[in-house]
Design a protein around this motif. Structure first.
Motif, mmCIF file in Angstrom:
data_model
loop_
_atom_site.group_PDB
_atom_site.id
_atom_site.type_symbol
_atom_site.label_atom_id
_atom_site.label_comp_id
_atom_site.label_asym_id
_atom_site.label_seq_id
_atom_site.Cartn_x
_atom_site.Cartn_y
_atom_site.Cartn_z
ATOM 1 N N LEU A 175 20.567 39.375 63.365
ATOM 2 C CA LEU A 175 20.145 38.412 62.336
ATOM 3 C C LEU A 175 19.171 39.099 61.370
ATOM 4 O O LEU A 175 19.331 39.044 60.147
ATOM 5 C CB LEU A 175 19.476 37.207 63.007
ATOM 6 N N VAL A 176 18.176 39.791 61.934
ATOM 7 C CA VAL A 176 17.186 40.479 61.101
ATOM 8 C C VAL A 176 17.854 41.606 60.300
ATOM 9 O O VAL A 176 17.576 41.812 59.117
ATOM 10 C CB VAL A 176 16.024 41.034 61.962
ATOM 11 N N LEU A 177 18.785 42.310 60.949
ATOM 12 C CA LEU A 177 19.493 43.403 60.269
ATOM 13 C C LEU A 177 20.246 42.898 59.036
ATOM 14 O O LEU A 177 20.172 43.507 57.957
ATOM 15 C CB LEU A 177 20.463 44.060 61.256
ATOM 16 N N ALA A 178 20.959 41.776 59.168
ATOM 17 C CA ALA A 178 21.708 41.224 58.025
ATOM 18 C C ALA A 178 20.750 40.880 56.892
ATOM 19 O O ALA A 178 21.009 41.174 55.717
ATOM 20 C CB ALA A 178 22.493 39.992 58.457
ATOM 21 N N ILE A 179 19.627 40.267 57.245
ATOM 22 C CA ILE A 179 18.679 39.812 56.224
ATOM 23 C C ILE A 179 18.010 41.006 55.522
ATOM 24 O O ILE A 179 17.886 41.022 54.296
ATOM 25 C CB ILE A 179 17.617 38.868 56.857
ATOM 26 N N SER A 240 32.037 44.176 58.275
ATOM 27 C CA SER A 240 31.358 42.935 57.860
ATOM 28 C C SER A 240 31.907 41.740 58.649
ATOM 29 O O SER A 240 31.187 40.770 58.884
ATOM 30 C CB SER A 240 31.472 42.722 56.361
ATOM 31 N N ALA A 241 33.180 41.805 59.110
ATOM 32 C CA ALA A 241 33.731 40.714 59.929
ATOM 33 C C ALA A 241 32.981 40.596 61.256
ATOM 34 O O ALA A 241 32.778 39.489 61.763
ATOM 35 C CB ALA A 241 35.218 40.955 60.185
ATOM 36 N N LEU A 242 32.555 41.754 61.820
ATOM 37 C CA LEU A 242 31.781 41.709 63.072
ATOM 38 C C LEU A 242 30.366 41.195 62.810
ATOM 39 O O LEU A 242 29.802 40.458 63.621
ATOM 40 C CB LEU A 242 31.734 43.096 63.722
ATOM 41 N N MET A 243 29.788 41.594 61.671
ATOM 42 C CA MET A 243 28.468 41.051 61.318
ATOM 43 C C MET A 243 28.556 39.536 61.147
ATOM 44 O O MET A 243 27.682 38.789 61.608
ATOM 45 C CB MET A 243 27.934 41.710 60.037
ATOM 46 N N LEU A 244 29.657 39.070 60.522
ATOM 47 C CA LEU A 244 29.844 37.625 60.351
ATOM 48 C C LEU A 244 29.941 36.929 61.714
ATOM 49 O O LEU A 244 29.362 35.863 61.923
ATOM 50 C CB LEU A 244 31.098 37.354 59.509
ATOM 51 N N LYS A 245 30.646 37.566 62.661
ATOM 52 C CA LYS A 245 30.739 37.001 64.025
ATOM 53 C C LYS A 245 29.341 36.867 64.633
ATOM 54 O O LYS A 245 28.988 35.827 65.172
ATOM 55 C CB LYS A 245 31.604 37.908 64.916
ATOM 56 N N GLN A 269 26.551 32.834 54.884
ATOM 57 C CA GLN A 269 27.415 32.427 53.757
ATOM 58 C C GLN A 269 27.820 33.645 52.925
ATOM 59 O O GLN A 269 28.961 33.752 52.466
ATOM 60 C CB GLN A 269 26.701 31.392 52.876
ATOM 61 N N LEU A 270 26.879 34.563 52.717
ATOM 62 C CA LEU A 270 27.192 35.756 51.906
ATOM 63 C C LEU A 270 28.235 36.633 52.611
ATOM 64 O O LEU A 270 29.168 37.133 51.977
ATOM 65 C CB LEU A 270 25.908 36.535 51.614
ATOM 66 N N TYR A 271 28.093 36.801 53.939
ATOM 67 C CA TYR A 271 29.095 37.604 54.664
ATOM 68 C C TYR A 271 30.431 36.870 54.758
ATOM 69 O O TYR A 271 31.496 37.493 54.751
ATOM 70 C CB TYR A 271 28.567 38.059 56.028
ATOM 71 N N GLN A 272 30.359 35.527 54.802
ATOM 72 C CA GLN A 272 31.605 34.750 54.787
ATOM 73 C C GLN A 272 32.349 35.018 53.478
ATOM 74 O O GLN A 272 33.567 35.175 53.455
ATOM 75 C CB GLN A 272 31.268 33.267 54.914
ATOM 76 N N MET A 273 31.592 35.079 52.381
ATOM 77 C CA MET A 273 32.191 35.355 51.070
ATOM 78 C C MET A 273 32.815 36.760 51.050
ATOM 79 O O MET A 273 33.945 36.946 50.596
ATOM 80 C CB MET A 273 31.113 35.246 49.990
ATOM 81 N N LYS A 282 35.407 46.331 55.690
ATOM 82 C CA LYS A 282 34.425 47.239 55.070
ATOM 83 C C LYS A 282 33.074 47.114 55.770
ATOM 84 O O LYS A 282 32.735 46.064 56.310
ATOM 85 C CB LYS A 282 34.267 46.874 53.584
ATOM 86 N N ASP A 283 32.306 48.189 55.714
ATOM 87 C CA ASP A 283 30.993 48.188 56.341
ATOM 88 C C ASP A 283 30.100 47.087 55.746
ATOM 89 O O ASP A 283 30.172 46.789 54.548
ATOM 90 C CB ASP A 283 30.318 49.548 56.132
ATOM 91 N N PHE A 284 29.213 46.550 56.581
ATOM 92 C CA PHE A 284 28.385 45.410 56.150
ATOM 93 C C PHE A 284 27.394 45.777 55.040
ATOM 94 O O PHE A 284 26.913 44.903 54.334
ATOM 95 C CB PHE A 284 27.678 44.782 57.358
ATOM 96 N N SER A 285 27.098 47.089 54.859
ATOM 97 C CA SER A 285 26.187 47.468 53.765
ATOM 98 C C SER A 285 26.870 47.334 52.412
ATOM 99 O O SER A 285 26.218 47.412 51.378
ATOM 100 C CB SER A 285 25.655 48.894 53.965
ATOM 101 N N GLY A 286 28.202 47.110 52.407
ATOM 102 C CA GLY A 286 28.941 46.909 51.157
ATOM 103 C C GLY A 286 28.657 45.565 50.485
ATOM 104 O O GLY A 286 29.117 45.321 49.386
#
Ligand code: NAD
Length: 287
Positions: A175-179, A240-245, A269-273, A282-286
């Motif tokens: 959670l903190v990593l995504a933010i 990013s799909a795994l980060m969304l999970k 919501q942003l990762y859902q988009m 694609k990697d979540f840093s994208g």
């Protein structure tokens, strides 16, 4: 030790391999035949079901995609719980929600089998190198008993508290990593729009109060760092799909504990988009 390993995918395969290389005897199971074959070629024995596997070993480790698969593999008539002898421990290293982890651990304890949650961080690179971090939830004595085995696959084996707390640690970390990733992306993009060089701005962040892993180790702006997904079109990283999970697990845990998580909800919501736009691999840093 005679160890059963279920779930031989991107993470499970190298983890099981490291156990064999440390001299343990492995019995493996996966619904995919090819995944089993890769391990039997290295000396493991394949079981015909999770129940069959459980009946033969002194410890069971699972590394499955998400909670529904972990529940099925544990509770189905041909699942782990049906085959275990009393006292045999189970370690689930999948990333799932803490509530399911606690529910399964209680069911296992009822039949005399300690079950620990032990999700990992370190990615496939860490799994290959045997340098994973394990975040372990469960009783202290069970943690101590499995630590030498987990040490064959990881470098940091941390006891996080009672059952479910390993998953709590994993969910909160991501959670903190995504933010923080979103914050670094937003700050760098604003700087560039105002004519700032992203490398110079990154150097400022890294020696100032904006410093974090997303800035100094995994920088998302192309051209700032080498050997990160941003340097190769956001490929070969953490999808990013795994980060969304994982954000979904955080949101569900927050809902069940009635805890507000404003920034986590926005990150979800942003990762859902991003996933919706076809960039789930694609990697979540994208972002
Ligand atoms: P994966 O999809 O590559 O592997 C999962 C394996 O489980 C597959 O081989 C699949 O066939 C098997 N499986 C599925 N259902 C099954 C069933 N009912 N019975 C037996 N086998 C079954 O996934 P992965 O990347 O290895 O990830 C596993 C877990 O680790 C996930 O919870 C993931 O979130 C977590 N994780 C992954 C990474 C990473 O970088 N890949 C990093 C940290 C944590």
């Amino acid at each position: 030790m005679k160890i059963g390993f279920i779930g031989l995918g991107n993470m499970g395969n190298p983890m099981a391999r490291n156990l064999i290389q440390s001299g343990h005897e492995l019995v493996v199971y996966d619904i995919v035949q090819a995944a089993r074959d890769k391990l039997t070629a290295m000396g493991a024995k394949a079981a015909s079901s999770a129940k069959h596997l459980a009946s033969e070993v002194e410890l069971v480790i699972t590394m499955l995609p998400s909670a529904p698969q972990v529940k099925e593999v544990c509770l189905a008539p041909d699942g782990i719980f049906a085959g275990l002898e009393k006292g045999v421990r189970i370690v689930d290293s999948s990333t799932i929600d803490p509530f399911t982890a606690r529910e399964l651990s209680a069911a296992a304890a009822n039949q005399g089998n300690p079950m620990l949650d032990a999700p990992v961080s370190g990615g496939t690179g860490g799994a290959e190198a045997g340098t994973l971090t394990f975040m372990v939830g469960g009783q202290e004595e069970d943690y101590r008993a499995v630590k030498p085995i987990l040490s064959c696959m990881g470098k940091n084996i941390v006891h996080c508290g009672p059952s479910g707390n390993g998953q709590v640690a994993k969910v909160c970390n991501n959670l903190v990593l995504a933010i923080t990733m979103l914050g670094v992306c937003e700050g760098l993009t604003l700087g560039v729009a105002l004519n700032m060089d992203p490398k110079v701005l990154t150097n400022i962040f890294n020696t100032s109060s904006a410093r974090c892993w997303s800035s100094d180790t995994y920088n998302p702006y192309p051209g700032v760092m080498e050997n990160v997904p941003a340097a190769r079109g956001y490929t070969r990283g953490f999808a990013s799909a795994l980060m969304l999970k994982d954000l979904g697990l955080a949101m569900e845990s927050a809902r069940l504990s009635k805890q507000p998580v404003f920034l986590g909800a926005l990150a979800q919501q942003l990762y859902q988009m991003m996933v919706r736009q076809g960039n789930g691999q694609k990697d979540f840093s994208g972002i």
